[in-house]
Scaffold this motif. Structure first.
Motif, PDB file in Angstrom:
ATOM      1  N   ARG A 174       3.950  -3.264   8.836  1.00 55.14           N
ATOM      2  CA  ARG A 174       4.451  -3.774   7.562  1.00 55.14           C
ATOM      3  C   ARG A 174       5.759  -3.091   7.185  1.00 55.14           C
ATOM      4  O   ARG A 174       5.882  -1.874   7.245  1.00 55.14           O
ATOM      5  N   LYS A 175       6.735  -3.887   6.786  1.00 55.86           N
ATOM      6  CA  LYS A 175       8.041  -3.335   6.413  1.00 55.86           C
ATOM      7  C   LYS A 175       7.963  -2.638   5.057  1.00 55.86           C
ATOM      8  O   LYS A 175       7.049  -2.878   4.262  1.00 55.86           O
ATOM      9  N   GLY A 176       8.948  -1.778   4.795  1.00 57.37           N
ATOM     10  CA  GLY A 176       8.996  -1.059   3.527  1.00 57.37           C
ATOM     11  C   GLY A 176      10.425  -0.722   3.156  1.00 57.37           C
ATOM     12  O   GLY A 176      11.316  -0.679   4.005  1.00 57.37           O
ATOM     13  N   TRP A 192       8.021  -5.023  -1.182  1.00 58.51           N
ATOM     14  CA  TRP A 192       7.699  -4.221  -0.002  1.00 58.51           C
ATOM     15  C   TRP A 192       7.878  -2.733  -0.284  1.00 58.51           C
ATOM     16  O   TRP A 192       8.936  -2.163  -0.086  1.00 58.51           O
ATOM     17  N   SER A 230       3.191  -0.094   2.938  1.00 59.96           N
ATOM     18  CA  SER A 230       3.444  -0.035   4.375  1.00 59.96           C
ATOM     19  C   SER A 230       2.618   1.065   5.027  1.00 59.96           C
ATOM     20  O   SER A 230       1.973   0.856   6.063  1.00 59.96           O
TER      21      SER A 230
END
Length: 467
Positions: A224-226, A404, A409
């Motif tokens: 998962r992007k952050g 995000w 993440s």
């Protein structure tokens, strides 16, 4: 290049359900990745504290790279969740840190990479095994591709530990950009063999997940992007910074690129772009081995090379531009794209790699087809010529980035990614009784029985031939 047929990816199109081959591929791909939308998984402390060993090559503490912020924020969040964290990095700098956010950092000897002298890599022959053995982690998390993977895969098996690999640099594309396209098949084979020895692989976009699975990678998941939307924020828009980036001409349109200046980033793209817009200013923020070549190619244009910027200075550079242009087709995610969006600056980016996973074309930015200078120029021209559109897209980009957080993440990584690696290890190790794909005592018995059977069968054949 024809994708390698994956050994465990079973794809079946069923006539009785009307499933098409394309739908079957999508379903099979989904089974090899994981979703992070489950609210329970995004609670940072959804799983008990663990001992996490992070092996990061090159070091995120003394080398500026796309994943430096990712790993620093991951460490911060793991520590807040109560995890005990060991970080092993190759670093010869005598001033390299030995602690970060309560995590112990072990700096092991390394060597300068010939193609990019700024980074330090290591084979992991000194200090790594000892550090891992003393720490006794629940899971080992190693970045790839790199040189450290060869020894670490062995160490993980010797210590009987689960190992997760996170894939950050799309090496097959890099090889093509550096004139080594004929070796792409060999590189895919090498990467596949390495990652399939691991218990789980994380990578940074759904598109890349799909590409890895299509090329035979097993146990692949999405990281998962952050983004830190406090550091990258429209509030940092600064007249003085714009004056600096435009060389005293703040009224001129300002394009910006932030990142490594390497051949694989396709930055020669800017030569034609600046020829199309001679009235525009271009700021290139960063450094790399392609810088001197690019300076020659862009001589005579209104381009400024700022070098590497840090902290609030970098935040001001992002927020003070009109349009961010990302010509690279090799981005596994493109953190700088997300950082520009968080800064309220719309992005025109290549429809390649992980960038389409960030930009919703026509809403919070524009995408252009691979290698299409005309499409890119048309998108840039549209944004520069319409202030209302630029402002609306900038706000939409900011709203997207706000979804995000680094906490979400890290929660997905520790609860799902590390959990998958540990459970896969136990399954592949036959309930913990042996080591995956190694000579355990159970496999030793099977091997001996097979040898005995072969020997008896051979004697029987000899006897029959004798008669």
């Amino acid at each position: 290049m024809r994708p390698f047929p994956p050994r465990r990816l079973q794809v079946h199109a069923r006539a009785d359900t009307g499933t098409t081959p394309e739908e079957a591929v999508a379903a099979a791909t989904a089974r090899h990745s994981y979703a992070v939308a489950d609210g329970n998984n995004l609670q940072l402390t959804a799983t008990p504290p663990r001992k996490i060993a992070l092996l990061v090559e090159p070091s995120p503490f003394t080398h500026t790279s796309g994943y430096s912020n990712r790993f620093k924020n991951l460490i911060l969040q793991l520590r807040q969740a109560g995890d005990d964290v060991l970080v092993v990095v190759p670093d010869n700098d005598p001033n390299a840190p030995t602690e970060f956010a309560g995590a112990t950092i072990v700096n092991v000897p390394g060597f300068r990479f010939p193609l990019y002298r700024r980074i330090t890599l290591t084979l992991g022959l000194r200090g790594v095994y000892r550090a891992l053995k003393q720490f006794d982690p629940d899971v080992i998390h190693l970045t790839t591709p790199g040189f450290l993977i060869f020894s670490t895969l062995l160490y993980a098996r010797l210590l009987r530990k689960a190992i997760l690999l996170s894939y950050h640099t799309h090496l097959p594309i890099y090889a093509k950009d550096y004139g080594l396209g004929t070796f792409q098949g060999v590189i895919w084979t090498m990467l596949r063999l390495q990652h399939n020895r691991a218990d789980f692989t994380l990578t940074t976009s759904p598109q890349l997940c799909e590409e890895l699975v299509e090329n035979g990678f097993e146990r692949v998941g999405l990281w998962r992007k952050g983004i830190d939307t406090h550091i990258f924020n429209p509030k940092y828009k600064c007249a003085n910074m714009r004056h600096q980036l435009t060389q005293g001409n703040p009224q001129d349109p300002l394009l910006i690129y932030v990142g490594r200046i390497g051949a694989e980033k396709n930055l020669i793209f800017f030569k034609q772009l600046m020829a199309r817009f001679p009235h525009c200013r271009l700021a290139l923020v960063g450094d790399g081995p392609y810088k001197h070549t690019l300076q020659k190619e862009l001589a005579g244009t209104k381009t400024v090379f700022t070098g590497i910027l840090h902290g609030e200075t970098l935040s001001r550079a992002f927020a003070s531009a009109d349009v961010f242009v990302m010509p690279s087709e090799s981005e596994t995610l493109g953190f700088v794209v997300l950082e520009s969006m968080a800064s309220g600056v719309p992005v025109v980016g290549a429809d390649a790699g992980g960038i389409p996973d960030i930009i919703n074309d026509g809403e919070n930015g524009f995408l252009f087809s691979r290698g299409s200078h005309d499409e890119c120029a048309n998108r840039v021209e549209r944004l520069l010529g319409d202030g209302e559109l630029r402002a609306r897209m900038g706000q939409n980009a900011r709203d997207e980035a706000l979804k995000w957080s680094w906490r979400a993440s890290a929660a997905a990584t520790r609860n799902v990614g590390y959990g998958r690696a540990i459970s896969n290890f136990k399954y592949r190790a036959m309930g913990g009784l042996g080591l995956p794909r190694s000579l355990t005592w159970l496999r030793w018995i099977r091997v001996k029985l097979a040898m005995l059977k072969q020997r008896l069968f051979g004697r029987l054949l000899v006897g029959l031939n004798a008669h």
